[in-house]
Design an enzyme around this catalytic site. Structure first.
Site, PDB file in Angstrom:
ATOM      1  N   ALA A 235       5.661  -6.743  18.691  1.00  9.96           N
ATOM      2  CA  ALA A 235       4.512  -6.837  19.729  1.00  9.96           C
ATOM      3  C   ALA A 235       4.689  -7.754  20.481  1.00  9.96           C
ATOM      4  CB  ALA A 235       3.780  -7.735  18.916  1.00  9.96           C
TER       5      ALA A 235
ATOM      6  N   ARG B 239     -17.673 -11.284   3.243  1.00 10.02           N
ATOM      7  CA  ARG B 239     -18.792 -11.997   2.066  1.00 10.02           C
ATOM      8  C   ARG B 239     -18.434 -13.356   1.111  1.00 10.02           C
ATOM      9  NH1 ARG B 239     -22.136  -6.515   0.068  1.00 10.02           N
ATOM     10  NH2 ARG B 239     -20.100  -5.741   0.984  1.00 10.02           N
TER      11      ARG B 239
ATOM     12  N   ILE C  25       0.457   6.839   6.436  1.00  9.76           N
ATOM     13  CA  ILE C  25       1.447   8.126   6.582  1.00  9.76           C
ATOM     14  C   ILE C  25       1.266   8.221   8.707  1.00  9.76           C
ATOM     15  CG2 ILE C  25       1.943  10.471   7.180  1.00  9.76           C
ATOM     16  CD1 ILE C  25       0.840  11.282   4.642  1.00  9.76           C
TER      17      ILE C  25
ATOM     18  N   GLY D 127      -8.498   3.804 -10.891  1.00 10.77           N
ATOM     19  CA  GLY D 127      -9.465   3.340  -9.561  1.00 10.77           C
ATOM     20  C   GLY D 127      -9.137   3.936  -8.721  1.00 10.77           C
TER      21      GLY D 127
ATOM     22  N   GLU E 143     -14.283   6.513  -7.100  1.00  9.75           N
ATOM     23  CA  GLU E 143     -15.288   5.782  -7.226  1.00  9.75           C
ATOM     24  C   GLU E 143     -16.227   5.971  -8.392  1.00  9.75           C
ATOM     25  OE1 GLU E 143     -15.823   2.999  -5.472  1.00  9.75           O
ATOM     26  OE2 GLU E 143     -13.987   4.030  -3.819  1.00  9.75           O
TER      27      GLU E 143
ATOM     28  N   ASP F 225     -14.808  13.589   2.400  1.00  7.22           N
ATOM     29  CA  ASP F 225     -14.039  12.521   2.975  1.00  7.22           C
ATOM     30  C   ASP F 225     -12.086  13.168   3.606  1.00  7.22           C
ATOM     31  OD1 ASP F 225     -12.157  10.260   3.016  1.00  7.22           O
ATOM     32  OD2 ASP F 225     -10.941  10.898   1.408  1.00  7.22           O
TER      33      ASP F 225
ATOM     34  N   LYS G 204     -11.553  13.353   8.059  1.00  9.09           N
ATOM     35  CA  LYS G 204     -10.657  12.871   8.114  1.00  9.09           C
ATOM     36  C   LYS G 204      -9.650  14.204   9.547  1.00  9.09           C
ATOM     37  CE  LYS G 204      -9.345  10.474   4.158  1.00  9.09           C
ATOM     38  NZ  LYS G 204      -8.426  10.610   2.833  1.00  9.09           N
TER      39      LYS G 204
ATOM     40  N   GLY H 146      -4.233   3.264  -0.754  1.00 16.43           N
ATOM     41  CA  GLY H 146      -3.519   1.244  -1.606  1.00 16.43           C
ATOM     42  C   GLY H 146      -2.936   0.025  -0.179  1.00 16.43           C
TER      43      GLY H 146
END
Length: 435
Positions: free
Chosen positions: A34, A46, A135, A186, A189, A200, A204, A301
Site C-alpha cells: 500500500a 453489534r 477472484i 453452511g 441459508e 444472488d 453479481k 468464505g
C-alpha cells in the site's frame, strides 16, 4: 511511506472477521504494497466475534459512529443487506469517507446513486469483494481487459447452486436432498431463495455486465430462473448427450442490445466451465482482442473474500493523493461514457434448447412433435427416445434443438403440450456452446 490510512470496519461477521485477521497476520506485506500503514481505527459491530482477538480493537455498537469518526479515512461496509447499508454508506460519503464494500445487492440495486454521491464528494467506492469472493474479477475487467470490446461473459457465480448441481450429477441425488445438506454445511441459508432461485447471481451479473459493456446498473431487467425444478433425470440425460447443467449468469452483446439472464444451462462437457464443481466460482469472458479467458477460485468464505476486501483497501490507500478524475472509474468507464443500451426481454433471446417430455408409447408421436417444431422454424439437433418397459405406457422423449427465438419455442411447446399423446408439462433448459 505516506501517512497512515485509518479504516473503520462495519460488520464483524464472516467477512469482517476474516478481514481483521488477515490484516493482522499479513500486516507487513500489506503495508509495503500500500505504501502506507493500514490501521484499523474503529470497528462497528453489534456483538463480539470469538474468531477475532478483540483486545486491541476500538469497538462501537453503533456502526453510524464509524461513518462519523473524523479519524477514519475509509469505511469498510461488511454488514450486508440493503436498507441500513445504503444509509451507512451515503452518510460516510457525505462525511468525506472513501468506501470499500462487499455488498453485491447494494451495488446492483443502488450503485448508480452511490457512485453519483461519491463523485460529488470526491471520494471513491471499491467493491471487488461484491462479485465472486476472492477472484479478482472486477480488476481484471476494469483494468486487465480495458483494451477489449467484450463480446460476452458467462459465469458460475453462486457456489451454493453449483454445489447442488455437482452433487446431483455425481451422486444422482434429488435437489431437495442436496439443498438440505448445503444448509447443514453452511453453504445455504435457512431461506435459500436468493441462492437457488438465481437472485444472488443476478446481482453479481448486473455488476459484471455494466463493467463489460459500459451500461448503467439495471438489476430490474435481468431475467432470472432458478434450479429448484431441475431433476436428476435431466442431469443424467444431459450427461448422456455430452453436456453438463450449470446455473449460469450470462451477458451478451447482440445486434439489438444486451442480453442479461440467469438460468440453468447445458454447456458442452469439454468446456472448462463445465468442469468447475462444488462451491467454486468461475467466470468466462470473451474479448475481441484477447479471445476467451477464464477466472477461477473461491467465490465465498471468510479469508477468500477478505483477500478482495483488503485488495480494495490497498487500492484506495494508493490513490488517496490522486485527483478524483485520475482514479480508475468504478465500472471501468467514466460515468459520462455509460450508454443506456437496450436490454433484451427473454422472449427475444435466441439460443438452443434441451426439451424433455413424457409421451404415450405409440407410433407417430415423434413425427407430431417434429412437425410442430418445424412449422415454428425449429430443427432437432439430437434425440434420445427410450423404450418403455412391458408394463409401462409412458416413455421419456429428449430433444436438443438448434438455435431458436424464445417466443417461437414457447409457442411450439404450448402446441406440443396440447397433444393428447403428451402427458404433463415439458421441461425446458437453455443451451450455450460458449464459443
Amino acid at each position: 511511506m505516506l501517512k497512515p490510512v485509518r479504516i473503520g470496519i462495519c460488520g464483524l461477521g464472516t467477512v469482517g472477521s476474516g478481514t481483521v485477521n488477515v490484516l493482522a497476520r499479513n500486516q507487513r506485506v500489506i503495508n509495503a504494497r500500500a505504501g502506507s500503514d493500514i490501521i484499523v481505527e474503529q470497528v462497528g459491530a453489534r456483538r463480539d466475534n470469538p474468531q477475532v482477538d478483540m483486545t486491541a480493537l476500538n469497538v462501537t455498537r453503533d456502526i453510524f459512529e464509524v461513518a462519523s469518526n473524523p479519524n477514519v479515512d475509509v469505511v469498510v461496509e461488511l454488514i450486508g443487506g440493503i436498507t441500513v447499508a445504503r444509509e451507512l454508506i451515503l452518510k460516510a460519503i457525505a462525511n468525506g469517507k472513501h468506501i470499500v464494500t462487499a455488498n453485491k445487492a447494494l451495488i446492483a440495486e443502488h450503485g448508480n446513486e452511490i457512485f453519483a454521491a461519491a463523485d460529488a464528494a470526491g471520494v471513491t467506492v471499491a467493491f471487488e469483494a461484491a462479485v465472486a469472493g476472492g477472484i479478482p474479477i472486477i480488476k481484471s475487467i476494469r483494468e486487465g481487459l480495458s483494451a477489449n470490446r467484450i463480446e460476452w461473459l458467462a459465469g458460475i457465480i453462486n457456489g451454493t447452486g453449483n454445489f447442488i448441481l455437482t452433487e446431483m450429477r455425481d451422486k444422482g441425488r434429488a435437489f431437495e436432498d442436496v439443498l438440505a445438506e448445503a444448509q447443514e454445511l453452511g453453504y445455504a441459508e435457512a431461506d435459500p431463495t436468493f441462492d437457488v432461485e438465481g437472485i444472488d447471481a443476478a446481482h453479481k451479473l448486473v455488476i459484471l455486465a455494466s463493467m463489460c459493456f459500459g451500461i448503467p446498473l439495471q438489476f430490474d431487467k435481468v431475467f432470472t430462473e432458478g434450479i429448484s425444478k431441475i431433476e436428476p433425470v435431466d442431469v443424467a440425460y444431459a450427461d448422456e448427450l455430452g453436456y453438463r447443467i450449470k446455473h449460469l449468469g450470462i451477458a451478451r452483446r447482440v445486434a439489438d442490445g444486451i442480453e442479461l439472464r440467469v438460468h440453468p444451462t447445458l454447456i458442452p462437457e469439454r468446456r472448462q466451465l463445465a468442469n468447475v464443481d462444488g462451491v467454486m466460482n468461475a467466470i468466462m469472458i470473451k474479448g475481441d482482442a484477447v479471445g476467451p479467458t477464464m477466472y477461477y477460485g473461491a467465490g465465498a468464505g471468510a479469508e477468500p473474500t477478505a483477500s478482495s476486501v483488503i485488495a480494495d483497501i490497498v487500492d484506495v490507500a494508493r490513490t488517496l493523493t490522486a485527483d478524483p478524475e485520475h482514479r480508475v472509474p468504478y465500472l471501468g468507464f467514466h460515468q459520462s461514457s455509460l450508454v443506456d443500451s437496450a436490454i433484451l426481454p427473454i422472449e427475444d433471446i435466441e439460443t438452443a434448447y434441451y426439451l424433455r417430455m413424457s409421451a404415450l408409447d405409440k407410433p407417430g408421436v415423434l413425427s407430431q412433435v417434429a412437425t410442430i417444431l418445424s412449422d415454428s422454424g425449429i430443427s432437432i439437433e439430437a434425440l434420445i427416445q427410450k423404450e418403455a418397459d412391458e408394463d409401462e405406457e409412458i416413455v421419456p422423449l429428449i430433444l436438443l434443438t438448434n438455435r431458436a427465438v424464445e417466443k417461437d419455442l414457447a409457442a411450439a411447446i404450448s402446441k406440443i403440450e396440447a397433444l393428447s399423446s403428451i402427458t404433463g408439462p415439458i421441461t425446458r433448459i437453455r443451451l450455450e456452446p460458449l464459443k
